[in-house]
Design a protein around this motif. Sequence first.
Motif, PDB file in Angstrom:
ATOM      1  N   THR A  24       0.851  -1.187   0.000  1.00  0.00           N
ATOM      2  CA  THR A  24       0.000   0.000   0.000  1.00  0.00           C
ATOM      3  C   THR A  24       0.884   1.232   0.000  1.00  0.00           C
ATOM      4  OG1 THR A  24      -1.793  -1.099   1.181  1.00  0.00           O
ATOM      5  CG2 THR A  24      -1.756   1.297   1.255  1.00  0.00           C
ATOM      6  N   ALA A  28       1.540   5.101   0.631  1.00  0.00           N
ATOM      7  CA  ALA A  28       1.014   6.196   1.450  1.00  0.00           C
ATOM      8  C   ALA A  28       0.772   7.434   0.599  1.00  0.00           C
ATOM      9  CB  ALA A  28       1.980   6.527   2.574  1.00  0.00           C
ATOM     10  N   ASN A  49      -0.691  12.879   3.023  1.00  0.00           N
ATOM     11  CA  ASN A  49      -1.254  13.197   4.339  1.00  0.00           C
ATOM     12  C   ASN A  49      -1.331  11.989   5.265  1.00  0.00           C
ATOM     13  OD1 ASN A  49      -3.195  12.081   2.650  1.00  0.00           O
ATOM     14  ND2 ASN A  49      -4.901  13.106   3.680  1.00  0.00           N
ATOM     15  N   ASP A  50      -0.728  10.870   4.887  1.00  0.00           N
ATOM     16  CA  ASP A  50      -0.656   9.705   5.768  1.00  0.00           C
ATOM     17  C   ASP A  50       0.592   9.801   6.638  1.00  0.00           C
ATOM     18  OD1 ASP A  50      -2.974   8.458   4.809  1.00  0.00           O
ATOM     19  OD2 ASP A  50      -1.875   7.577   3.121  1.00  0.00           O
ATOM     20  N   ASP A  51       0.475   9.402   7.893  1.00  0.00           N
ATOM     21  CA  ASP A  51       1.602   9.463   8.821  1.00  0.00           C
ATOM     22  C   ASP A  51       2.308   8.113   8.834  1.00  0.00           C
ATOM     23  OD1 ASP A  51       3.400   9.784  10.844  1.00  0.00           O
ATOM     24  OD2 ASP A  51       1.946  10.420  12.362  1.00  0.00           O
ATOM     25  N   GLU A  52       3.446   8.048   8.167  1.00  0.00           N
ATOM     26  CA  GLU A  52       4.194   6.783   8.093  1.00  0.00           C
ATOM     27  C   GLU A  52       4.928   6.459   9.386  1.00  0.00           C
ATOM     28  OE1 GLU A  52       7.014   9.752   5.925  1.00  0.00           O
ATOM     29  OE2 GLU A  52       4.905   9.569   6.486  1.00  0.00           O
ATOM     30  N   ILE A 110      -2.197   4.070  13.354  1.00  0.00           N
ATOM     31  CA  ILE A 110      -3.196   4.654  12.458  1.00  0.00           C
ATOM     32  C   ILE A 110      -3.301   3.850  11.168  1.00  0.00           C
ATOM     33  CG2 ILE A 110      -3.883   6.704  11.183  1.00  0.00           C
ATOM     34  CD1 ILE A 110      -2.280   8.371  13.148  1.00  0.00           C
ATOM     35  N   TRP A 124      -4.135   3.226   7.312  1.00  0.00           N
ATOM     36  CA  TRP A 124      -4.260   4.091   6.151  1.00  0.00           C
ATOM     37  C   TRP A 124      -5.593   3.814   5.462  1.00  0.00           C
ATOM     38  CZ3 TRP A 124       1.309   3.092   3.876  1.00  0.00           C
ATOM     39  CH2 TRP A 124       2.249   3.716   4.705  1.00  0.00           C
ATOM     40  N   PRO A 125      -6.201   4.821   4.867  1.00  0.00           N
ATOM     41  CA  PRO A 125      -7.501   4.626   4.212  1.00  0.00           C
ATOM     42  C   PRO A 125      -7.462   3.520   3.153  1.00  0.00           C
ATOM     43  CG  PRO A 125      -7.016   6.960   4.438  1.00  0.00           C
ATOM     44  CD  PRO A 125      -5.770   6.236   4.840  1.00  0.00           C
ATOM     45  N   ARG A 134      -6.244   3.852  -0.741  1.00  0.00           N
ATOM     46  CA  ARG A 134      -4.871   4.111  -1.167  1.00  0.00           C
ATOM     47  C   ARG A 134      -4.462   3.122  -2.262  1.00  0.00           C
ATOM     48  NH1 ARG A 134      -6.022   8.209   0.758  1.00  0.00           N
ATOM     49  NH2 ARG A 134      -5.100   9.222   2.585  1.00  0.00           N
TER      50      ARG A 134
END
Length: 348
Positions: A255, A257, A260-263, A268, A270-271, A274
């Motif tokens: 997937t 990122a 705006n995704d916090d790696e 959290i 990820w949506p 993606r």
Amino acid sequence: MPAILYRGSLLLGSMAVFATATLYFAGAFNRDAVTAPKFVDLQQGDTPHAGFRRAHAKGICITGNFESIGALSSYSIAEVFKKGSTPFYGRFSIAGNNPTAPDLKAPVRSLAFAVNSGTVDEWRVAMNTPPVMAVATPEAFFQQLQALSPDPITKQRDPEKITAFFKAHPESKAFNDWKADYVPANSFAAERYHSINAFYLHNELGDKQAVRWVARPHKATNNAAMLDTSSANALQQELASRLDQNAVKFDLIFTLAASNDDENNPTIPWPSDRQTINAGTLSIVSWHNQENAACGDANFDPLVLPQGMSATADPILRARGAVYAQSYRRRAKETLLGAKVSATNGGE
């Protein structure tokens, strides 16, 4: 930047990052830090099982090939992602420090493997069934293990202590939601295994892309009829039966990122919209008892990465290497001393 210079800078950078992370988690920079020895002390409990891992002590070795379709080659210069076949060895395991624990009682199952072992392009992977962590820092994870540890007298967990911990850590919601819905499969071959932490892929232009990945079962049946629920080794026996008939396969789905995704936060998810890429298939063709195979002694440190991959700043990911190393040193020393004792006693 020429590719050869870029690859060299990546390698040196990865080595520096690993050394810094190891020193930090070993307590070199902060005497009050949660050190790797303290972490492993907590994992192993009052009565360590000499010569075994302090976590995921019980497992079964596997061997096979990773069949890359080349779909990630534009994102990473790593050899493993070029189109072709690469041998690997690995291990299925269950959570816990007891090497004789019943397979079906474990709350978490794991898949680890090493590709291109012994080369500069080695890639070590350690994956688990949960898609996220409950907490985001080594200190909080240490507190989580403390809350989950049985009372030394009653040998039972304290529900109030566990409830209080999760109440104090609202970031654990995604993990607890997964846990509430999770139904264990009847086979190692039918589970989904997650990288949990994110990593970077690097291409020849120096671009980097944060990714997570999942090992998705490839047409695996979840057949309860194949499982001997009365056996403590039910999952291992079921896997051996499967492999006597056919290879066990997983697709490695990466997937990507978004910006705006916090790696760096493993709590959290990820949506789901993606972009995903199927990197290829892990094809498992044989199994071995861990006492007599390469996986038994291996340290599946996820910070051992090939050129073309690097670690994110995720503090739990950075800490894992030091903890794995501490556990490895302890069991290696115990095994060595045991061998010396056996030799002294005439090999008994």
